[in-house]
Design an enzyme around this catalytic site. Structure first.
Site, PDB file in Angstrom:
ATOM      1  N   TYR A   1       0.793  -1.226   0.000  1.00 22.82           N
ATOM      2  CA  TYR A   1       0.000   0.000   0.000  1.00 22.82           C
ATOM      3  C   TYR A   1       0.820   1.269   0.000  1.00 22.82           C
ATOM      4  CZ  TYR A   1      -4.435  -2.336   0.565  1.00 22.82           C
ATOM      5  OH  TYR A   1      -5.548  -3.087   0.340  1.00 22.82           O
TER       6      TYR A   1
ATOM      7  N   LYS B   1       3.380 -14.902   3.454  1.00 20.72           N
ATOM      8  CA  LYS B   1       3.730 -15.807   2.349  1.00 20.72           C
ATOM      9  C   LYS B   1       5.254 -15.795   2.302  1.00 20.72           C
ATOM     10  CE  LYS B   1       2.498 -18.405  -1.187  1.00 20.72           C
ATOM     11  NZ  LYS B   1       1.741 -19.672  -1.089  1.00 20.72           N
TER      12      LYS B   1
ATOM     13  N   ASP C   1      -2.404 -18.373   1.704  1.00 22.62           N
ATOM     14  CA  ASP C   1      -3.295 -19.188   0.865  1.00 22.62           C
ATOM     15  C   ASP C   1      -4.039 -20.221   1.704  1.00 22.62           C
ATOM     16  OD1 ASP C   1      -0.802 -20.357   1.283  1.00 22.62           O
ATOM     17  OD2 ASP C   1      -0.549 -21.080  -0.776  1.00 22.62           O
TER      18      ASP C   1
ATOM     19  N   ASP D   1      -6.225  -7.007   4.165  1.00 23.08           N
ATOM     20  CA  ASP D   1      -7.353  -6.446   3.406  1.00 23.08           C
ATOM     21  C   ASP D   1      -8.230  -7.577   2.875  1.00 23.08           C
ATOM     22  OD1 ASP D   1      -8.958  -4.646   2.043  1.00 23.08           O
ATOM     23  OD2 ASP D   1      -7.650  -4.593   0.284  1.00 23.08           O
TER      24      ASP D   1
ATOM     25  N   ASP E   1     -12.157  -9.199   4.477  1.00 21.59           N
ATOM     26  CA  ASP E   1     -13.413  -9.256   3.703  1.00 21.59           C
ATOM     27  C   ASP E   1     -13.976 -10.676   3.735  1.00 21.59           C
ATOM     28  OD1 ASP E   1     -13.432  -6.579   2.994  1.00 21.59           O
ATOM     29  OD2 ASP E   1     -13.561  -6.941   0.827  1.00 21.59           O
TER      30      ASP E   1
HETATM   31  C1  IPM Z   1     -10.419  -1.520   3.329  1.00 24.39           C
HETATM   32  C2  IPM Z   1     -10.629  -1.035   1.937  1.00 24.39           C
HETATM   33  C3  IPM Z   1      -9.501  -0.088   1.609  1.00 24.39           C
HETATM   34  C4  IPM Z   1      -8.226  -0.882   1.624  1.00 24.39           C
HETATM   35  C5  IPM Z   1      -9.624   0.691   0.307  1.00 24.39           C
HETATM   36  C6  IPM Z   1     -10.892   1.489   0.269  1.00 24.39           C
HETATM   37  C7  IPM Z   1      -8.425   1.570   0.091  1.00 24.39           C
HETATM   38  O1  IPM Z   1     -10.697  -2.101   1.064  1.00 24.39           O
HETATM   39  O2  IPM Z   1     -10.371  -0.689   4.242  1.00 24.39           O
HETATM   40  O3  IPM Z   1     -10.313  -2.728   3.518  1.00 24.39           O
HETATM   41  O4  IPM Z   1      -7.898  -1.510   0.635  1.00 24.39           O
HETATM   42  O5  IPM Z   1      -7.579  -0.871   2.648  1.00 24.39           O
HETATM   43 MG    MG Z   2     -10.811  -3.995   2.013  1.00 20.36          MG
END
Ligand code: IPM
Ligand code: MG
Length: 375
Positions: free
Chosen positions: A162, A211, A244, A270, A274
């Site tokens: 990032y 990884k 993985d 990240d 999710d």
């Molecule tokens: C998160 C989002 C962000 C990230 C984006 C919006 C930059 O996906 O907070 O997880 O990738 O960190």
């Molecule tokens: Mg995210």
């Protein structure tokens, strides 16, 4: 760009910047102490897409929770303007003039999602805020009590892929290079945050995800530093997984409950958060804290939901994720009573009673009204 010499020069500039950043990291900032504050200022940023809808809900709910008083401490909600996509595009920068100053006047921020164009050069406002405020710990709890899941993710939030994500190099028309940065100091502080949390909260293990078999330098360093920090916490077991297999383990009902605190570099964090949120009921259900030494920003873990907006369903967006973030924020500013009221009220709703982006689900406004009645 044309060929290796120019690319090497561009790389040199980036490296020099990163060396300065590394030096900066090794200095310690003065920590914020919210217990000493009589007035806590909460900055509110609406964001784009479904942002204004869900932040409208958060504003109403926080207003109600805080109007009932909070002992001898006062909380002020302050709207911060200037960070919509249009304003960022007009300014040609992720944080237009003045926004950062407004943000820095607040103690904490509650922020709706902000849109980042795919490709191009405009950096994500999220990434820029995390960097400018040095919010290095992205803490994301995921709980599904009936499935025996109680995870807290500690995602490194300031390094990895990032930090130079929008500064990669096109060496020539057919070759692109991006960069991934890991520092000892940056890894140590997130590892200490994860182990410290585990120790204070009676957790028995920390799972570190890398990884390092492939990304030998960056993830290798991450792994090395995590082992050093783990050695300082003999009562807490260090489990190590590659990203993985960890992504598989999270959906393996026989294996996943053993994980408690999960520590990861930025990009893996990240992605896996999710996935974890989806196991909990979707990305609309999880809140997220971005913590630094001095500042903190709280947000939903999802984005602006452009598809929902395009289909005219923005009003059906779920505010649960941003409200979960508000719970984390209230705890962070040492207001556990309103935090618990909001959390209990949120926990009392079944899945069918919450907006989920579909036409048949309740809309954000009617859910918010029902929530206010249950506070
Ligand atoms: C998160 C989002 C962000 C990230 C984006 C919006 C930059 O996906 O907070 O997880 O990738 O960190
Ligand atoms: Mg995210």
């Amino acid at each position: 760009m044309n060929g290796t010499a120019e690319a090497a020069r561009a790389f040199e500039v980036l490296l020099k910047e990163q060396l300065l950043r590394q030096e900066e990291l090794e200095r310690t900032a003065e920590p914020a102490d919210h217990s000493k504050k009589r007035t806590v200022t909460v900055g509110l940023i609406d964001g784009d897409g479904i942002g204004p809808v869900i932040m409208g809900s958060a504003r109403t709910v926080l207003g109600k929770l805080l109007e009932d008083g909070s002992g001898d401490r006062k909380t002020v909600l302050r709207q911060i303007e200037g960070l919509t996509l249009r304003e960022r595009l007009n300014a040609g920068r992720a944080l237009p003039e003045g926004v950062l100053a407004q943000v820095r006047e607040c103690d904490v921020i509650l922020k709706g999602p902000t849109e980042t164009p795919h490709g191009g050069t405009l950096e994500s406002a999220n990434v820029a805020l995390r960097r400018e405020l040095d919010l290095y710990a992205n803490v994301r709890p995921v709980r599904v009590p009936e499935k025996n899941i109680d995870w807290v993710f500690f995602r490194e939030n300031s390094e990895g892929e990032y930090v130079l994500g929008s500064r990669g190099i096109m060496v020539n028309d057919g070759m692109a290079v991006d960069f991934k940065i890991t520092t000892r100091a940056g890894t140590r502080r997130i590892a200490e945050a994860a182990f410290g949390y585990a120790a204070r909260n009676g957790r028995r293990s920390v799972t570190a995800v890398t990884k390092a078999n492939i990304m030998k330098k960056t993830d290798g360093l991450f792994s090395e530093v995590v082992r050093e920090v783990a050695a300082e916490y003999p009562g807490i077991e260090l489990k190590e997984r590659y990203v993985d297999i960890m992504s598989a383990e999270l959906i393996n009902e026989d294996a996943r409950s053993c994980h408690e605190v999960i520590l990861l570099p930025n990009l893996y964090g990240d992605i896996l958060t999710d996935e974890a949120a989806q196991i909990q009921g979707g990305v609309g259900t999880a809140g997220s804290a971005n913590l630094g030494t001095r500042y903190a920003m709280f947000e939903a873990i999802h984005g602006t939901a452009p598809r929902l907006v395009a289909e005219g369903l923005a009003e059906k967006a779920s505010p649960v994720s941003i409200l979960r973030a508000a719970v984390l924020m209230l705890r962070h500013i040492l207001m556990p009573v309103p935090a618990a009221r909001l959390e209990t009220a949120l926990d009392s709703f079944g899945p069918g009673e919450m907006p989920d982006g579909t036409l048949s689900s309740p809309d954000c406004a009617s859910f918010t009204e029902a929530l206010l009645r249950r506070l």
